[in-house]
Design a protein around this motif. Structure first.
Motif, PDB file in Angstrom:
ATOM      1  N   SER A  49       1.483  -3.560  -1.742  1.00 26.94           N
ATOM      2  CA  SER A  49       2.548  -2.664  -1.299  1.00 26.94           C
ATOM      3  C   SER A  49       2.396  -2.397   0.188  1.00 26.94           C
ATOM      4  CB  SER A  49       2.454  -1.343  -2.066  1.00 26.94           C
ATOM      5  OG  SER A  49       3.303  -0.369  -1.497  1.00 26.94           O
ATOM      6  N   CYS A  52       0.395   0.704   1.193  1.00 25.99           N
ATOM      7  CA  CYS A  52      -1.044   0.758   0.941  1.00 25.99           C
ATOM      8  C   CYS A  52      -1.830  -0.016   1.984  1.00 25.99           C
ATOM      9  CB  CYS A  52      -1.347   0.177  -0.436  1.00 25.99           C
ATOM     10  SG  CYS A  52      -0.655   1.181  -1.757  1.00 25.99           S
ATOM     11  N   GLU A 101      -1.464   3.053  -6.119  1.00 29.32           N
ATOM     12  CA  GLU A 101      -0.042   2.710  -6.111  1.00 29.32           C
ATOM     13  C   GLU A 101       0.283   1.832  -7.324  1.00 29.32           C
ATOM     14  OE1 GLU A 101       3.824   2.541  -4.319  1.00 29.32           O
ATOM     15  OE2 GLU A 101       2.098   3.727  -3.756  1.00 29.32           O
TER      16      GLU A 101
END
Length: 156
Positions: A49, A52, A101
């Protein structure tokens, strides 16, 4: 979703059990039990992601030696429905304990030769320490709780 199929005459049949898939922020976290080789890159990609700073992958593989004893292969069996339930619950617990996440767990069943992966666990989070801690905890819990059994084939 459960799929079984055979390709071509007299070819080996194989199963892929894909049980749970979550879509979160553009990535798909997953829980899978597979018979064929684990796609390690896909497992890592499933948790990446842009939000992140850390995306980590742990791969557990069949080692050639345990002490002085040589291993030829491992054979894994599992109670699939329960294994998926426990893996899903462990994923949920990790997501609650750490600011992850995404988190994916893939375990292989059947014969796993030396050097091949038997498990891949991936997670992403804003900071690396959370991923390291979560992956270590997940692996400890997988070994303790998931109904997957290993038979060691020793070289002669």
């Amino acid at each position: 979703m459960r799929s079984s199929f055979t390709t071509g005459p007299k070819s080996a049949s194989f199963r892929l059990l894909v049980v749970v898939s979550w879509l979160a922020g553009g990535m798909t976290s997953m829980i899978k039990i597979v018979v064929d080789a684990i796609d390690e890159q896909a497992t890592l990609e499933s948790v990446k992601s842009s939000r992140c700073g850390a995306a980590l992958l742990f791969v557990g593989s069949t080692r050639q030696f345990t002490g002085s004893r040589e291993t030829e292969q491992l054979k894994y069996e599992c109670y699939e429905e329960m294994a998926v339930k426990v893996l899903s619950d462990l994923r949920r617990q990790a997501m609650e304990k750490w600011p992850l996440e995404a988190c994916s767990l893939v375990h292989r069943v059947g014969t796993v030769e030396v050097g091949q992966a038997s498990i891949a666990v991936a997670a992403s989070s804003p900071h690396r320490i959370d991923c390291f801690e979560a992956l270590a905890w997940l692996m400890d819990q997988v070994k303790k709780q998931v109904p997957i059994w290993k038979q060691i084939g020793r070289a002669h």
